[in-house]
Scaffold this motif. Sequence first.
Motif, PDB file in Angstrom:
ATOM      1  N   SER A 153       0.810  -1.214   0.000  1.00  0.00           N
ATOM      2  CA  SER A 153       0.000   0.000   0.000  1.00  0.00           C
ATOM      3  C   SER A 153       0.843   1.264   0.000  1.00  0.00           C
ATOM      4  CB  SER A 153      -0.934   0.010   1.211  1.00  0.00           C
ATOM      5  OG  SER A 153      -0.196   0.285   2.394  1.00  0.00           O
ATOM      6  N   GLU A 154       0.181   2.369  -0.348  1.00  0.00           N
ATOM      7  CA  GLU A 154       0.839   3.676  -0.304  1.00  0.00           C
ATOM      8  C   GLU A 154       1.233   4.039   1.125  1.00  0.00           C
ATOM      9  OE1 GLU A 154       1.737   5.954  -2.922  1.00  0.00           O
ATOM     10  OE2 GLU A 154       1.575   3.971  -3.813  1.00  0.00           O
ATOM     11  N   ALA A 155       0.486   3.539   2.100  1.00  0.00           N
ATOM     12  CA  ALA A 155       0.823   3.802   3.497  1.00  0.00           C
ATOM     13  C   ALA A 155       2.154   3.144   3.853  1.00  0.00           C
ATOM     14  CB  ALA A 155      -0.280   3.288   4.418  1.00  0.00           C
ATOM     15  N   GLU A 156       2.358   1.908   3.380  1.00  0.00           N
ATOM     16  CA  GLU A 156       3.630   1.224   3.634  1.00  0.00           C
ATOM     17  C   GLU A 156       4.787   1.952   2.955  1.00  0.00           C
ATOM     18  OE1 GLU A 156       3.312  -3.342   3.638  1.00  0.00           O
ATOM     19  OE2 GLU A 156       1.651  -2.677   2.369  1.00  0.00           O
ATOM     20  N   ILE A 157       4.556   2.403   1.725  1.00  0.00           N
ATOM     21  CA  ILE A 157       5.593   3.130   1.001  1.00  0.00           C
ATOM     22  C   ILE A 157       5.919   4.436   1.716  1.00  0.00           C
ATOM     23  CG2 ILE A 157       6.137   4.324  -1.157  1.00  0.00           C
ATOM     24  CD1 ILE A 157       4.484   2.221  -2.619  1.00  0.00           C
ATOM     25  N   ALA A 158       4.895   5.132   2.192  1.00  0.00           N
ATOM     26  CA  ALA A 158       5.110   6.403   2.894  1.00  0.00           C
ATOM     27  C   ALA A 158       5.946   6.194   4.156  1.00  0.00           C
ATOM     28  CB  ALA A 158       3.773   7.041   3.237  1.00  0.00           C
ATOM     29  N   ARG A 159       5.676   5.110   4.908  1.00  0.00           N
ATOM     30  CA  ARG A 159       6.469   4.824   6.105  1.00  0.00           C
ATOM     31  C   ARG A 159       7.921   4.524   5.745  1.00  0.00           C
ATOM     32  NH1 ARG A 159       1.957   1.789   7.823  1.00  0.00           N
ATOM     33  NH2 ARG A 159       2.985  -0.127   7.150  1.00  0.00           N
ATOM     34  N   GLU A 160       8.101   3.792   4.648  1.00  0.00           N
ATOM     35  CA  GLU A 160       9.454   3.401   4.237  1.00  0.00           C
ATOM     36  C   GLU A 160      10.256   4.589   3.709  1.00  0.00           C
ATOM     37  OE1 GLU A 160      12.673   0.837   3.512  1.00  0.00           O
ATOM     38  OE2 GLU A 160      10.809   0.489   4.616  1.00  0.00           O
ATOM     39  N   MET A 161       9.590   5.607   3.209  1.00  0.00           N
ATOM     40  CA  MET A 161      10.277   6.747   2.594  1.00  0.00           C
ATOM     41  C   MET A 161      11.203   7.469   3.554  1.00  0.00           C
ATOM     42  SD  MET A 161       7.319   8.366   0.112  1.00  0.00           S
ATOM     43  CE  MET A 161       8.214   9.899  -0.185  1.00  0.00           C
ATOM     44  N   GLN A 162      10.918   7.392   4.852  1.00  0.00           N
ATOM     45  CA  GLN A 162      11.779   8.078   5.821  1.00  0.00           C
ATOM     46  C   GLN A 162      13.193   7.516   5.823  1.00  0.00           C
ATOM     47  OE1 GLN A 162      10.963   7.160  10.078  1.00  0.00           O
ATOM     48  NE2 GLN A 162       9.453   5.709   9.273  1.00  0.00           N
ATOM     49  N   PHE A 163      13.367   6.293   5.315  1.00  0.00           N
ATOM     50  CA  PHE A 163      14.689   5.662   5.266  1.00  0.00           C
ATOM     51  C   PHE A 163      15.382   5.880   3.926  1.00  0.00           C
ATOM     52  CE2 PHE A 163      12.018   2.989   8.083  1.00  0.00           C
ATOM     53  CZ  PHE A 163      12.687   3.228   9.274  1.00  0.00           C
ATOM     54  N   HIS A 164      14.734   6.630   3.019  1.00  0.00           N
ATOM     55  CA  HIS A 164      15.269   6.817   1.670  1.00  0.00           C
ATOM     56  C   HIS A 164      15.165   8.287   1.290  1.00  0.00           C
ATOM     57  CE1 HIS A 164      15.265   2.418   1.096  1.00  0.00           C
ATOM     58  NE2 HIS A 164      14.157   2.469   1.814  1.00  0.00           N
ATOM     59  N   ARG A 165      16.004   9.098   1.900  1.00  0.00           N
ATOM     60  CA  ARG A 165      15.996  10.526   1.622  1.00  0.00           C
ATOM     61  C   ARG A 165      16.477  10.804   0.204  1.00  0.00           C
ATOM     62  NH1 ARG A 165      12.713  12.070   5.638  1.00  0.00           N
ATOM     63  NH2 ARG A 165      13.557  11.576   7.702  1.00  0.00           N
ATOM     64  N   ALA A 166      15.833  11.758  -0.464  1.00  0.00           N
ATOM     65  CA  ALA A 166      16.213  12.132  -1.823  1.00  0.00           C
ATOM     66  C   ALA A 166      15.824  13.584  -2.058  1.00  0.00           C
ATOM     67  CB  ALA A 166      15.534  11.221  -2.849  1.00  0.00           C
ATOM     68  N   MET A 167      16.381  14.170  -3.108  1.00  0.00           N
ATOM     69  CA  MET A 167      16.083  15.556  -3.419  1.00  0.00           C
ATOM     70  C   MET A 167      14.618  15.743  -3.799  1.00  0.00           C
ATOM     71  SD  MET A 167      18.828  17.262  -2.919  1.00  0.00           S
ATOM     72  CE  MET A 167      18.486  18.793  -3.773  1.00  0.00           C
ATOM     73  N   LYS A 168      14.050  14.742  -4.469  1.00  0.00           N
ATOM     74  CA  LYS A 168      12.650  14.817  -4.886  1.00  0.00           C
ATOM     75  C   LYS A 168      11.840  13.749  -4.165  1.00  0.00           C
ATOM     76  CE  LYS A 168      13.087  14.029  -9.220  1.00  0.00           C
ATOM     77  NZ  LYS A 168      12.684  13.861 -10.643  1.00  0.00           N
TER      78      LYS A 168
END
Length: 302
Positions: A57-72
Amino acid sequence: MGERKPGSRELPITVIDSGRSVAQETHAHHHDDAGEGPRTLGQAAPSFLFVGDTAISEAEIAREMQFHRAMKPEQSRADAARALVVRELLRREVERLGLMDEVETSGGEAIEEACIRVLLEREVENRVPSEDDCRRYYDQNPERFHAPDRIRVRHILFGAATDDVNGRFDARSRAENAIAELKQQPHLFADLALRLSDCPSKDDGGDLGWIEHGQTTPEFDRQVFRLREGLAAFPVESRWGYHVVCVDAIAAGEKLAFDQARARISDYLELQVRQRELQLYLQGLQERFEVRGLAEIEAEAG
């Protein structure tokens, strides 16, 4: 695994993509499946990414994003999506092979982590580069193997906190005045350092001695290693304030002999080979368990 099927896509991801354990990821995934994950207006978070019949889900992806910083944010989302796909592929393969019933944990290792470790040890070949491999790489990349460059530096620090706008403006002005004075009377460097510097090195005339890359504050390091010998024509800014810098000598690093570079080359080549083997293994899993939606997420990242 056989030949790669047409249309199958590479997953340019390492297995460990964040500080979170596989056990935590699996726990969070099960909670979402059980209806306990984040909700929007009482509805389940949408899912556009699938591994086989498992929705991510998008919720799982959103939680995981904190571990993958990027410019965009689009890139962060794509990196997070890849990481979750890899975890799900490995989880499914562990389940298919029945490793949960075979693997024993030790040292507080979670069962999911132990299973994935055993899976990769079993399936991904770990090849150690030969002496000839290392020698060939050394001969083809001579510019990579030399001792660090060194410079001998003196400085006068006009200190100012990073959040003190007026203080930093004053520090820069004082540094510029000192440079102007030293251009006329360079022999006064030690005297000015003793009277004006906010660094303990003032007692040694501002002498920092010989330094190599990485031995000082990063922003100071980047700038001083670009300077030529002599008094810098402008103040060098750092988190500590502004520095009047004089480079007394520059010593280029000498070329390392093969025996000195052998261990470093072997480690590098071994990592490259393992990453390549891991990539091929993940491609095989992607052919076994269909992945849908990742290409679209990656396309949005550009």
